[in-house]
Design an enzyme around this catalytic site. Structure first.
Site, PDB file in Angstrom:
ATOM      1  N   GLU A 136      28.029  40.377  35.304  1.00  0.00           N
ATOM      2  CA  GLU A 136      28.614  39.079  34.719  1.00  0.00           C
ATOM      3  C   GLU A 136      29.024  38.420  35.724  1.00  0.00           C
ATOM      4  OE1 GLU A 136      29.378  41.838  30.489  1.00  0.00           O
ATOM      5  OE2 GLU A 136      30.957  41.054  31.736  1.00  0.00           O
ATOM      6  N   CYS A 189      34.633  32.576  36.503  1.00  0.00           N
ATOM      7  CA  CYS A 189      34.723  33.924  36.476  1.00  0.00           C
ATOM      8  C   CYS A 189      33.166  34.714  36.819  1.00  0.00           C
ATOM      9  CB  CYS A 189      35.046  34.949  35.351  1.00  0.00           C
ATOM     10  SG  CYS A 189      36.253  35.623  35.334  1.00  0.00           S
ATOM     11  N   CYS A 199      33.844  49.693  38.972  1.00  0.00           N
ATOM     12  CA  CYS A 199      34.885  50.004  39.427  1.00  0.00           C
ATOM     13  C   CYS A 199      35.667  51.676  39.030  1.00  0.00           C
ATOM     14  CB  CYS A 199      35.861  48.371  38.604  1.00  0.00           C
ATOM     15  SG  CYS A 199      37.397  48.846  39.381  1.00  0.00           S
ATOM     16  N   CYS A 222      41.576  51.468  35.433  1.00  0.00           N
ATOM     17  CA  CYS A 222      42.122  51.178  34.510  1.00  0.00           C
ATOM     18  C   CYS A 222      42.237  51.378  33.350  1.00  0.00           C
ATOM     19  CB  CYS A 222      42.654  49.441  34.499  1.00  0.00           C
ATOM     20  SG  CYS A 222      43.328  49.301  36.283  1.00  0.00           S
ATOM     21  N   GLY A 236      35.053  44.814  39.002  1.00  0.00           N
ATOM     22  CA  GLY A 236      35.273  45.253  40.520  1.00  0.00           C
ATOM     23  C   GLY A 236      36.749  44.467  40.480  1.00  0.00           C
ATOM     24  N   GLU A 237      36.947  45.212  41.522  1.00  0.00           N
ATOM     25  CA  GLU A 237      38.086  44.701  42.497  1.00  0.00           C
ATOM     26  C   GLU A 237      37.878  44.261  44.042  1.00  0.00           C
ATOM     27  OE1 GLU A 237      41.566  45.448  41.882  1.00  0.00           O
ATOM     28  OE2 GLU A 237      41.449  44.402  44.398  1.00  0.00           O
ATOM     29  N   HIS A 247      50.435  44.215  34.061  1.00  0.00           N
ATOM     30  CA  HIS A 247      50.694  44.969  32.729  1.00  0.00           C
ATOM     31  C   HIS A 247      51.775  45.850  32.970  1.00  0.00           C
ATOM     32  CE1 HIS A 247      46.608  43.375  33.797  1.00  0.00           C
ATOM     33  NE2 HIS A 247      45.880  44.472  34.438  1.00  0.00           N
TER      34      HIS A 247
HETATM   35  N1  SAH Z   1      39.943  44.344  39.535  1.00  0.00           N
HETATM   36  C1  SAH Z   1      40.283  43.149  39.367  1.00  0.00           C
HETATM   37  C2  SAH Z   1      39.813  42.190  38.585  1.00  0.00           C
HETATM   38  C3  SAH Z   1      38.770  41.752  37.921  1.00  0.00           C
HETATM   39  S1  SAH Z   1      39.912  42.442  36.284  1.00  0.00           S
HETATM   40  C4  SAH Z   1      41.896  43.300  38.744  1.00  0.00           C
HETATM   41  O1  SAH Z   1      42.233  44.329  38.076  1.00  0.00           O
HETATM   42  O2  SAH Z   1      42.602  42.256  38.614  1.00  0.00           O
HETATM   43  C5  SAH Z   1      40.103  41.062  35.682  1.00  0.00           C
HETATM   44  C6  SAH Z   1      41.670  41.218  34.297  1.00  0.00           C
HETATM   45  O3  SAH Z   1      40.868  41.738  33.532  1.00  0.00           O
HETATM   46  C7  SAH Z   1      42.411  41.739  34.841  1.00  0.00           C
HETATM   47  O4  SAH Z   1      43.548  41.047  34.794  1.00  0.00           O
HETATM   48  C8  SAH Z   1      42.170  43.026  33.694  1.00  0.00           C
HETATM   49  O5  SAH Z   1      43.148  44.081  33.324  1.00  0.00           O
HETATM   50  C9  SAH Z   1      41.650  42.342  32.717  1.00  0.00           C
HETATM   51  N2  SAH Z   1      41.058  43.030  31.254  1.00  0.00           N
HETATM   52  C10 SAH Z   1      40.588  44.510  31.898  1.00  0.00           C
HETATM   53  N3  SAH Z   1      39.796  44.766  31.113  1.00  0.00           N
HETATM   54  C11 SAH Z   1      40.105  43.818  29.228  1.00  0.00           C
HETATM   55  C12 SAH Z   1      40.246  43.872  27.812  1.00  0.00           C
HETATM   56  N4  SAH Z   1      39.660  44.738  27.623  1.00  0.00           N
HETATM   57  N5  SAH Z   1      41.294  42.665  27.622  1.00  0.00           N
HETATM   58  C13 SAH Z   1      42.104  41.941  28.564  1.00  0.00           C
HETATM   59  N6  SAH Z   1      41.068  42.406  29.691  1.00  0.00           N
HETATM   60  C14 SAH Z   1      41.304  42.755  30.175  1.00  0.00           C
HETATM   61 FE1  SF4 Z   2      39.074  46.890  35.717  1.00  0.00          FE
HETATM   62 FE2  SF4 Z   2      39.780  45.198  36.894  1.00  0.00          FE
HETATM   63 FE3  SF4 Z   2      41.266  47.828  37.241  1.00  0.00          FE
HETATM   64 FE4  SF4 Z   2      39.263  47.305  38.260  1.00  0.00          FE
HETATM   65  S1  SF4 Z   2      40.709  47.120  38.785  1.00  0.00           S
HETATM   66  S2  SF4 Z   2      39.388  48.945  36.257  1.00  0.00           S
HETATM   67  S3  SF4 Z   2      38.019  45.792  36.800  1.00  0.00           S
HETATM   68  S4  SF4 Z   2      40.664  46.231  35.206  1.00  0.00           S
END
Ligand code: SAH
Ligand code: SF4
Length: 386
Positions: free
Chosen positions: A91, A104, A111, A115, A181-182, A237
């Site tokens: 996306e 974005c 990924c 998380c 993704g990361e 977080h």
């Molecule tokens: N992988 C990188 C970038 C992509 S995720 C990272 O984790 O930073 C981008 C942001 O979206 C991160 O801060 C992540 O914590 C947040 N995110 C992921 N899942 C989410 C959800 N269900 N609700 C709100 N934010 C979310």
């Molecule tokens: Fe989602 Fe970013 Fe965590 Fe990957 S690193 S699982 S994209 S929040």
């Protein structure tokens, strides 16, 4: 083999042209056609000699990921779902605001960090996106937004009275790598795409307007600092290792002490003098006043801002994830404690709710369906009675 010219940054494209006996300025001309005018057809590149156009048509191509869906929410947020092959979709989301337009973008299909609260993580890791697939998101957004009229902005450092016909106005002024993704686990492609975003012959964005978001891949934060320092957001977080270990599994490898030290090292070369800490608000998990106070202590030595993100709920299959969004009063109280300590704190507006603009949601649906289709196809192919 034909090369996709969207896979090359400035130096890469100059080399590609050089290897074919062409001057570097030809590479710059083609770059401008692709990344400034969003032209994907060599025949339309009118300032190139016919012979060069013919050569390019024979040896090269300009291929963008196909758009599967293109949705506009009532608040103007626009979201594209892009096909990146074999059942994978990623996306890109455009968020228009008064003074800027932020895109974005995604860097991987799925990924591996996994998380606990993330829909992308729950899809598992499929593969790294190519440079073309990453920069293609910016290419497509600029092209499609321009076609449909809508918001345009004055690029940074340019006088708004410069062109009354507004030909220089851009739909996308800021990029955040906060999609699927990361980015730092797809390092080389991410850096090449960043180079294109910053290149004056391509998108010409300033380093301060491009943000990489990372879950905290410490060694790669150092490499980004040296290779291409842009604004950095770190997905924090949690204020303690014991809690962060459960939310962001990567924390077991790179715990908070190392992460904070990496942030300080990054700031030595960063274009902004602060790190943005993203902090997802999960009801009863990480959102109490005690958590806020622990965060203040943790980040005491790191110049930073906080961006609180209300959790976006989603389901895996038909099962909702176990987390809930903190209620607004909780989030306000949390922000208040951080601000009392002098930390600038913003709370992300939940935008585009009516088009599932929350990270990973739409692609998750598609991936799920694709897997179901594959399962059904396999089943249909099985000999009966087995
Ligand atoms: N992988 C990188 C970038 C992509 S995720 C990272 O984790 O930073 C981008 C942001 O979206 C991160 O801060 C992540 O914590 C947040 N995110 C992921 N899942 C989410 C959800 N269900 N609700 C709100 N934010 C979310
Ligand atoms: Fe989602 Fe970013 Fe965590 Fe990957 S690193 S699982 S994209 S929040």
């Amino acid at each position: 083999m034909t090369s996709n010219l969207l896979d090359y940054d400035g130096p890469g494209l100059a080399e590609w042209f050089g290897a074919r006996g062409e001057k570097p300025f030809r590479a710059r001309q083609v770059m401008k056609w692709m990344h400034q005018s969003q032209v994907a057809d060599f025949g339309a590149m009118t300032d190139l000699a016919k012979s060069l156009r013919a050569k390019l048509e024979a040896e090269a191509e300009i291929v963008l990921p196909p758009v599967i869906r293109d949705n506009v929410a009532s608040d103007g947020t626009r979201k594209w779902l892009l096909d990146v092959g074999v059942g994978n979709a990623v996306e890109a989301v455009f968020i228009p605001e008064d003074d800027r337009g932020t895109l974005c973008i995604s860097t991987q299909a799925g990924c591996a960090v996994d998380c606990a609260f993330c829909s992308t993580g729950k899809q598992g890791f499929s593969r790294n996106l190519t440079v073309a697939e990453i920069i293609g998101q910016l290419f497509l957004a600029n092209k499609l937004l321009r076609q449909s009229g809508g918001a345009r902005y004055v690029p940074e450092g340019m006088d708004s009275a410069f062109d009354p016909m507004a030909g220089h106005l851009r739909p996308v002024t800021n990029v955040v790598m906060m999609g699927m993704g990361e980015p730092l686990l797809n390092f080389d492609a991410t850096v090449a795409a960043l180079n294109l975003m910053l290149d004056d012959n391509a998108y010409g964005l300033s380093r301060r307007r491009v943000t990489v978001s990372t879950s905290g891949v410490v060694p790669m934060m150092d490499r980004l600092r040296d290779a291409c320092p842009v604004a950095l957001a770190v997905s924090l977080h949690a204020p303690t290792d014991s809690l962060r270990d459960t939310l962001v599994p990567l924390n077991r490898k790179y715990p908070l002490r190392e992460l904070m030290a990496a942030c300080l090292r990054y700031l030595e070369k960063a274009p902004r003098d602060f790190i943005t800490f993203e902090y997802i608000m999960l009801s009863g998990v990480n959102d109490t006043p005690a958590h806020a106070r622990d965060l203040i202590a943790l980040t005491r030595d790191v110049p930073c801002k906080f961006n609180l993100i209300p959790f976006n709920p989603f389901s895996v299959g038909n099962v909702p994830v176990q987390f809930q969004r903190s209620d607004p009063a909780r989030i306000r109280a949390f922000a208040e404690i951080l601000m009392q300590a002098g930390i600038v704190t913003t709370t992300r507006k939940t935008r585009g709710d009516d088009i599932d603009a929350a990270c990973g949601q739409l692609a998750g649906e598609v991936a799920d369906r694709t897997k179901r289709v594959i399962r059904l196809q396999r089943k249909a192919a099985e000999p009966s009675g087995v």
